[in-house]
Structure formats: C-alpha cells, structure tokens
Design an enzyme around this catalytic site. Structure first.
Site, PDB file in Angstrom:
ATOM      1  NE  ARG A   1      -4.450   6.958  -6.832  1.00  0.00           N
ATOM      2  CZ  ARG A   1      -4.300   6.617  -5.552  1.00  0.00           C
ATOM      3  NH1 ARG A   1      -4.078   7.545  -4.638  1.00  0.00           N
ATOM      4  NH2 ARG A   1      -4.398   5.359  -5.186  1.00  0.00           N
TER       5      ARG A   1
ATOM      6  CG  LEU B   1      -6.131  -7.538   8.333  1.00  0.00           C
ATOM      7  CD1 LEU B   1      -6.749  -8.809   8.897  1.00  0.00           C
ATOM      8  CD2 LEU B   1      -4.705  -7.816   7.872  1.00  0.00           C
TER       9      LEU B   1
ATOM     10  CG  HIS C   1      -0.382   2.265  -9.372  1.00  0.00           C
ATOM     11  ND1 HIS C   1      -0.568   1.866  -8.063  1.00  0.00           N
ATOM     12  CD2 HIS C   1      -1.479   3.012  -9.690  1.00  0.00           C
ATOM     13  CE1 HIS C   1      -1.721   2.357  -7.616  1.00  0.00           C
ATOM     14  NE2 HIS C   1      -2.289   3.060  -8.577  1.00  0.00           N
TER      15      HIS C   1
ATOM     16  CD1 TRP D   1       7.283   6.728  -2.572  1.00  0.00           C
ATOM     17  CD2 TRP D   1       6.851   6.884  -4.778  1.00  0.00           C
ATOM     18  NE1 TRP D   1       8.497   6.738  -3.241  1.00  0.00           N
ATOM     19  CE2 TRP D   1       8.259   6.828  -4.590  1.00  0.00           C
ATOM     20  CE3 TRP D   1       6.350   6.982  -6.078  1.00  0.00           C
ATOM     21  CZ2 TRP D   1       9.155   6.864  -5.657  1.00  0.00           C
ATOM     22  CZ3 TRP D   1       7.246   7.026  -7.136  1.00  0.00           C
ATOM     23  CH2 TRP D   1       8.630   6.972  -6.920  1.00  0.00           C
TER      24      TRP D   1
ATOM     25  CG  LEU E   1       8.348 -17.623  -3.808  1.00  0.00           C
ATOM     26  CD1 LEU E   1       8.262 -17.570  -2.278  1.00  0.00           C
ATOM     27  CD2 LEU E   1       8.790 -16.255  -4.347  1.00  0.00           C
TER      28      LEU E   1
ATOM     29  CG  ASP F   1      -2.072   0.954   1.111  1.00  0.00           C
ATOM     30  OD1 ASP F   1      -2.374   1.390  -0.021  1.00  0.00           O
ATOM     31  OD2 ASP F   1      -2.671   1.287   2.149  1.00  0.00           O
ATOM     32  N   GLY F   2       0.325   2.327  -0.604  1.00  0.00           N
ATOM     33  CA  GLY F   2       0.985   3.628  -0.541  1.00  0.00           C
ATOM     34  C   GLY F   2       1.519   4.152  -1.868  1.00  0.00           C
ATOM     35  CG  ASN F   3       1.850   1.564  -5.272  1.00  0.00           C
ATOM     36  OD1 ASN F   3       2.730   1.345  -4.442  1.00  0.00           O
ATOM     37  ND2 ASN F   3       1.389   0.639  -6.096  1.00  0.00           N
TER      38      ASN F   3
HETATM   39  C1  IPE Z   1      -5.610  -2.559  -0.047  1.00  0.00           C
HETATM   40  O1  IPE Z   1      -5.228  -1.234  -0.213  1.00  0.00           O
HETATM   41  C2  IPE Z   1      -5.565  -3.287  -1.344  1.00  0.00           C
HETATM   42  C3  IPE Z   1      -4.229  -3.471  -1.920  1.00  0.00           C
HETATM   43  C4  IPE Z   1      -3.093  -3.126  -1.387  1.00  0.00           C
HETATM   44  C5  IPE Z   1      -4.220  -4.102  -3.201  1.00  0.00           C
HETATM   45  P1  IPE Z   1      -6.308  -0.066  -0.379  1.00  0.00           P
HETATM   46  O2  IPE Z   1      -5.524   1.171  -0.551  1.00  0.00           O
HETATM   47  O3  IPE Z   1      -7.262  -0.420  -1.433  1.00  0.00           O
HETATM   48  O4  IPE Z   1      -7.046  -0.118   1.032  1.00  0.00           O
HETATM   49  P2  IPE Z   1      -7.850   1.016   1.817  1.00  0.00           P
HETATM   50  O5  IPE Z   1      -8.852   1.579   0.881  1.00  0.00           O
HETATM   51  O6  IPE Z   1      -6.859   2.051   2.255  1.00  0.00           O
HETATM   52  O7  IPE Z   1      -8.435   0.300   2.993  1.00  0.00           O
HETATM   53  C1  IPE Z   2      -1.587   0.246  -3.341  1.00  0.00           C
HETATM   54  O1  IPE Z   2      -1.377   1.622  -3.367  1.00  0.00           O
HETATM   55  C2  IPE Z   2      -1.849  -0.319  -4.721  1.00  0.00           C
HETATM   56  C3  IPE Z   2      -3.249  -0.702  -4.960  1.00  0.00           C
HETATM   57  C4  IPE Z   2      -4.211  -0.674  -4.095  1.00  0.00           C
HETATM   58  C5  IPE Z   2      -3.578  -1.138  -6.288  1.00  0.00           C
HETATM   59  P1  IPE Z   2      -2.585   2.659  -3.389  1.00  0.00           P
HETATM   60  O2  IPE Z   2      -2.947   2.901  -4.810  1.00  0.00           O
HETATM   61  O3  IPE Z   2      -3.680   2.213  -2.509  1.00  0.00           O
HETATM   62  O4  IPE Z   2      -1.883   3.939  -2.806  1.00  0.00           O
HETATM   63  P2  IPE Z   2      -2.455   4.912  -1.696  1.00  0.00           P
HETATM   64  O5  IPE Z   2      -2.864   4.083  -0.537  1.00  0.00           O
HETATM   65  O6  IPE Z   2      -3.616   5.641  -2.308  1.00  0.00           O
HETATM   66  O7  IPE Z   2      -1.312   5.814  -1.382  1.00  0.00           O
HETATM   67 MG    MG Z   3      -4.072   2.444  -0.548  1.00  0.00          MG
END
Ligand code: IPE
Ligand code: IPE
Ligand code: MG
Length: 242
Positions: A26, A188, A30, A18, A124, A13-15
């Site tokens: 965004r 989660l 990714h 970032w 793996l 999470d966090g792409n």
């Molecule tokens: C969870 O992240 C799904 C993935 C990492 C693929 P999200 O960014 O979708 O989750 P929420 O919306 O913050 O709970």
């Molecule tokens: C996780 O990063 C990747 C996916 C859920 C596909 P996000 O796209 O949720 O990035 P944030 O959480 O918005 O920073």
């Molecule tokens: Mg996210």
C-alpha cells in the site's frame, strides 16, 4: 479558474487499491499519491485558484496498521522538507486543519515551519487536513463556545452560524464550492460536514495515484455547468452568479 470557484477540496482516496492492483505494498500507492498531490497543487496555483484543501489523513486513519501510519508520517515529513521552498517561491500560503498535537513532534515542527514561512504569501491558500475529523472539529468548537458562554464573554443570542464557523478550524476560509472524491467511494468520511452544506460534490472512479490535472480541470468544468440554487429558485439566483 472560474471566478465562481473559490475553494476546491479533495478527498484523495484510492492509494492502497492502486498499489494492490499492481501487487505492490500500500505504501507504494502513497508515494505515487504524494507526487499526484504535488502536480495538482502546482496546477491549482498556476491557474490562480484561491483555496485548495487536501484531505491527507483522517483521525480514523490512526487506526490503520502501525507500519502504514508511520510510513505516512515519514512521507509527509519528506514532502514538507522537499517542497516548502517551492511552495514559498510559488507564493503559496500553507496551512493545516486537524489535531496537530497527535502528530509526531518532528512533524509538528516541520508543519509549523512551513506554515510560518509561507504565512504572508498571497497566492494559493493550500490547506492540508491532517489528523482531521469534522465531528471532532465541531466538538472542539462547542467546547470553546461553551467556555465563553460560561465566563460571560458572550451571550446565547450571539451564537449564530457565522459565530460557529469562526470557531471551526477552517475559520477565515470560505466553504468549499466543490468537493472532489476519487476512487469511486461516495461518502465524505468525516470531512467538512458543516462546511459542505452547500458544496457541489463530485465523485470519480479514478484512483488518486492515477488522477491527472486533466481530471481536475474536468471536475472544475463540470462544476461550472452545475446550477447552485441554495434553496432558492433559479431566476432569483441568476443575476448574482454571472
Ligand atoms: C478518507 O479516506 C480520508 C482521506 C482520504 C485522508 P479513507 O480511505 O480513510 O475513508 P473510508 O475509510 O473509505 O471511509
Ligand atoms: C487515501 O488512500 C490515502 C489515505 C487515506 C491516507 P487509501 O490509503 O485510503 O487507499 P484505499 O482507499 O485503501 O485504496
Ligand atoms: Mg481509502
């Protein structure tokens, strides 16, 4: 890798954040995130981890703007095209959990191709959670079990925890010992709710595109220091966990 660590799952999470911190779209996050995933997969494989699951796209992620969703699908397709041979060479067995039929048809075919090509590999076991929802997984399992009950194939007493586990998309894979989530969120988000009953959870503020193999190794080290009790008292477990 420690012998006790059989399965690590990562909520990557966090792409988006970032990229936004860098005034980029965004999608930029990714792209970097996919490179990081590749590094972590290689590290896990080189260090003889048995199972690695990466949460790549949730059912709820379909609700994101169309452009982002379609970019993510293209990125996944590109990843598979570029990496399938490498995965195979590294003896990695690739599989997926999630509602694959919701993916674009060409991506479904690419996924199936990678799954088929690597199905006999013994290194793996890498699982991508794609269009995955833990609740939906449970709903589907309940539907299948209900059908079996109705047709007389099974009787009620046969439905136990193992039987339910066998009807989840993760059937055959041990429950995750460790679930890592990056980006500082402590939830989660519909990921492996059944399978995580006794998982160790590890939350780190690092955004996924900044995540390194050192961060991963550190999470594994911290896992090794944790005391898993499974409801018992430490002395009872001591012997079995050496
Ligand atoms: C969870 O992240 C799904 C993935 C990492 C693929 P999200 O960014 O979708 O989750 P929420 O919306 O913050 O709970
Ligand atoms: C996780 O990063 C990747 C996916 C859920 C596909 P996000 O796209 O949720 O990035 P944030 O959480 O918005 O920073
Ligand atoms: Mg996210």
């Amino acid at each position: 890798m420690s012998k006790k660590l059989h399965h690590v799952a990562i909520i990557m999470d966090g792409n988006g954040r970032w990229a936004q911190l860098r005034d980029k779209p965004r999608t930029f996050g990714h792209i970097k995130g996919a490179r990081v995933a590749k590094k972590i997969i290689t590290y896990a494989s080189d260090n003889s981890l048995k199972n690695l699951t990466l949460y790549a796209f949730s059912t709820e992620n379909w609700l994101r703007p169309h452009e982002e969703v379609s970019f993510l699908m293209t990125l996944l397709g590109r990843y598979l095209k570029k990496e399938t041979e490498n995965l195979h060479k590294k003896n990695i067995r690739f599989s997926v959990i999630g509602e694959l039929h919701k993916l674009p048809v060409n991506l479904q075919l690419a996924v199936q191709n990678t799954v088929d090509l690597t199905s006999k590999n013994t290194g793996l076991h890498l699982t991508f959670a794609l269009s995955y929802s833990s609740r939906q997984e449970v709903v589907l399992a309940v539907q299948t079990i209900a059908e079996k009950l109705k047709s007389g194939e099974i009787q009620k007493f046969q439905i136990n925890e193992d039987y339910v586990s066998q009807h989840l998309m993760t059937a055959g894979t041990p429950d995750p010992d460790l679930i890592i989530r990056t980006s500082g969120e402590s939830r989660l988000s519909n990921f492996m709710m059944w399978q995580s009953s006794y998982s160790e959870l590890y939350f780190t503020p690092v955004l996924w595109p900044d995540y390194t193999t050192n961060d991963f190794a550190q999470a594994c080290r911290i896992y090794n220091q944790r005391e898993r009790r499974f409801g018992k008292v430490f002395q009872q477990n001591e012997k079995s966990f050496i």
